[in-house]
Design an enzyme around this catalytic site. Structure first.
Site, PDB file in Angstrom:
ATOM      1  N   ASP A  85     -19.419  14.024  -5.804  1.00 45.19           N
ATOM      2  CA  ASP A  85     -20.247  15.236  -5.861  1.00 45.19           C
ATOM      3  C   ASP A  85     -19.314  16.438  -5.777  1.00 45.19           C
ATOM      4  O   ASP A  85     -18.521  16.555  -4.841  1.00 45.19           O
ATOM      5  CB  ASP A  85     -21.228  15.216  -4.678  1.00 45.19           C
ATOM      6  CG  ASP A  85     -22.300  16.286  -4.785  1.00 45.19           C
ATOM      7  OD1 ASP A  85     -22.064  17.317  -5.459  1.00 45.19           O
ATOM      8  OD2 ASP A  85     -23.371  16.105  -4.174  1.00 45.19           O
ATOM      9  N   ASP A  96     -23.235  22.909  -9.127  1.00 51.14           N
ATOM     10  CA  ASP A  96     -23.149  21.764  -8.220  1.00 51.14           C
ATOM     11  C   ASP A  96     -23.585  20.543  -9.028  1.00 51.14           C
ATOM     12  O   ASP A  96     -24.663  20.564  -9.644  1.00 51.14           O
ATOM     13  CB  ASP A  96     -24.110  22.064  -7.052  1.00 51.14           C
ATOM     14  CG  ASP A  96     -24.191  20.970  -6.007  1.00 51.14           C
ATOM     15  OD1 ASP A  96     -23.472  19.970  -6.116  1.00 51.14           O
ATOM     16  OD2 ASP A  96     -24.999  21.144  -5.069  1.00 51.14           O
ATOM     17  N   HIS A 156     -31.798  22.151  -4.480  1.00 46.15           N
ATOM     18  CA  HIS A 156     -31.789  23.458  -3.825  1.00 46.15           C
ATOM     19  C   HIS A 156     -31.497  24.567  -4.813  1.00 46.15           C
ATOM     20  O   HIS A 156     -30.814  24.362  -5.810  1.00 46.15           O
ATOM     21  CB  HIS A 156     -30.727  23.472  -2.727  1.00 46.15           C
ATOM     22  CG  HIS A 156     -29.398  22.921  -3.190  1.00 46.15           C
ATOM     23  ND1 HIS A 156     -28.382  23.722  -3.606  1.00 46.15           N
ATOM     24  CD2 HIS A 156     -28.950  21.641  -3.340  1.00 46.15           C
ATOM     25  CE1 HIS A 156     -27.354  22.957  -3.981  1.00 46.15           C
ATOM     26  NE2 HIS A 156     -27.675  21.687  -3.848  1.00 46.15           N
ATOM     27  N   HIS A 164     -26.875  26.833  -0.737  1.00 44.62           N
ATOM     28  CA  HIS A 164     -28.287  26.533  -0.478  1.00 44.62           C
ATOM     29  C   HIS A 164     -29.010  27.856  -0.240  1.00 44.62           C
ATOM     30  O   HIS A 164     -29.451  28.156   0.852  1.00 44.62           O
ATOM     31  CB  HIS A 164     -28.446  25.576   0.711  1.00 44.62           C
ATOM     32  CG  HIS A 164     -27.981  24.185   0.401  1.00 44.62           C
ATOM     33  ND1 HIS A 164     -28.782  23.084   0.512  1.00 44.62           N
ATOM     34  CD2 HIS A 164     -26.792  23.726  -0.058  1.00 44.62           C
ATOM     35  CE1 HIS A 164     -28.093  22.003   0.141  1.00 44.62           C
ATOM     36  NE2 HIS A 164     -26.891  22.364  -0.199  1.00 44.62           N
ATOM     37  N   GLU A 189     -31.275  17.054  -7.553  1.00 43.74           N
ATOM     38  CA  GLU A 189     -30.484  15.886  -7.164  1.00 43.74           C
ATOM     39  C   GLU A 189     -31.287  14.755  -6.545  1.00 43.74           C
ATOM     40  O   GLU A 189     -31.392  14.657  -5.334  1.00 43.74           O
ATOM     41  CB  GLU A 189     -29.317  16.275  -6.259  1.00 43.74           C
ATOM     42  CG  GLU A 189     -29.625  17.181  -5.107  1.00 43.74           C
ATOM     43  CD  GLU A 189     -28.356  17.544  -4.318  1.00 43.74           C
ATOM     44  OE1 GLU A 189     -27.534  16.653  -4.062  1.00 43.74           O
ATOM     45  OE2 GLU A 189     -28.220  18.714  -3.951  1.00 43.74           O
ATOM     46  N   GLU A 286     -26.996  14.395 -10.158  1.00 45.41           N
ATOM     47  CA  GLU A 286     -27.231  15.822  -9.902  1.00 45.41           C
ATOM     48  C   GLU A 286     -26.712  16.680 -11.042  1.00 45.41           C
ATOM     49  O   GLU A 286     -25.659  16.402 -11.621  1.00 45.41           O
ATOM     50  CB  GLU A 286     -26.531  16.265  -8.600  1.00 45.41           C
ATOM     51  CG  GLU A 286     -26.737  17.746  -8.275  1.00 45.41           C
ATOM     52  CD  GLU A 286     -26.125  18.182  -6.952  1.00 45.41           C
ATOM     53  OE1 GLU A 286     -25.175  17.520  -6.488  1.00 45.41           O
ATOM     54  OE2 GLU A 286     -26.595  19.187  -6.386  1.00 45.41           O
TER      55      GLU A 286
HETATM   56 MN    MN Z   1     -26.503  19.930  -4.329  1.00 46.14          MN
HETATM   57 MN    MN Z   2     -23.909  18.242  -4.990  1.00 46.28          MN
END
Ligand code: MN
Ligand code: MN
Length: 300
Positions: A85, A96, A156, A164, A189, A286
């Protein structure tokens, strides 16, 4: 966001996409987790981006928030499910994104279900979509594949220098009446685990990722060496999550034990490593999307 900010965001997305494609090839049995993580972070930098948080490399029941600490000897075990990630930012405009590599034929369907749930969710996203509807679609897609979503992990909203920043995007059906907003950036995600799992993560007692909330730290009460390290963290990471691995570049002597003291005394925020409650393997998919007038644009 103006055109210039959007351009930076889209560029960050292109960097993350290229690095993500190359990350698949890094995951092999016996490789050190720290090797994968440092290779990803170096690729991000060599493409002209900055890591928006320490690259997470989470194995099997470890669902999230594990980034190898300095000198971590852990390796990829046989038949592992490995989640990588990563975050990229350009001047605070963050994307992200994550992949899961299965080294086991048996666990591969968990990966496919997470990816399918992500595709189904992305198809729904446009200005006005209810957040609860996204969660319901993710849950149903995962259940149809014979698995369970992890209910207490969410996607998020992302804002500048804030990973976030805003609403959470549920991975299960919830009566959340809030809606997707035009011009917003969201990370979606879904996480999958076997039917027999609790479908829930719990905090473990270790933390490998930290964040400094400048407003909460009374710098006047810090010793000079602590103050120097705090200033380094503040300047370098601008309130974004960081790894103690990144502190050796500071000129502060013995930054690791100093940082340990700051963490122990609650002066920096810790992210506990999140583990599936029943120790069952977890897969994740994600991506980051930007909501425009025609729906959404997938950035990673
Ligand atoms: Mn994330
Ligand atoms: Mn992530």
């Amino acid at each position: 966001m103006n055109e210039e900010s959007l351009d930076l965001l889209f560029q960050a997305g292109k960097i993350a996409t290229r690095v993500k494609e190359r990350a698949y090839g890094l995951v092999r049995e016996g490789v050190r987790l720290i090797e994968i993580c440092e290779a990803v972070e170096m690729m991000i930098e060599s493409e002209g981006g900055k890591p928006a948080f320490p690259c997470n490399v989470c194995v099997d029941e470890v669902a999230a928030h594990y980034s190898p600490p300095p000198n971590d000897p852990s390796i990829v075990p046989p038949n592992a499910l490995v989640k990588v990630d990563m975050g990229v930012h350009l001047e605070g405009y963050i994307v992200d994104t994550a992949i899961t590599v299965s080294l086991s034929r048996e666990k591969q369907p968990l990966v496919l279900a997470a990816e399918e749930a992500l595709r189904a969710a992305v198809k729904l996203i446009r200005a006005g979509t209810r957040l609860g509807e996204i969660g319901a679609t993710i849950q149903h897609t995962i259940q149809k594949a014979g698995f369970k979503p992890v209910r207490n992990l969410t996607g998020h909203e992302i804002s500048r220098y804030n990973l976030h920043g805003g609403v959470s995007i549920p991975n299960v059906a919830l009566p959340d009446p809030r809606r997707v907003v035009k011009g917003a950036v969201y990370a979606i995600e879904p996480f999958t685990c076997p039917m027999k799992a609790a479908g829930e993560v719990v905090n473990s007692d270790t933390s490998t990722i930290f964040r400094l909330d400048v407003r909460k730290i009374p710098t006047a009460k810090l010793k000079p060496d602590e103050k120097a390290l705090v200033e380094y963290i503040e300047r370098g990471f601008r309130g974004l999550p960081y790894s103690p691995r990144w502190l050796s570049a500071s000129n502060v002597p013995d930054p690791l034990s100093l940082h340990e003291r700051l963490a122990r005394t609650g002066r920096v925020h810790k992210y506990p490593v999140l583990v599936e409650k029943t120790r069952q393997p977890v897969a994740q998919a994600e991506c980051t999307v930007y909501v425009d007038e025609d729906g959404c644009r997938v950035l990673t």
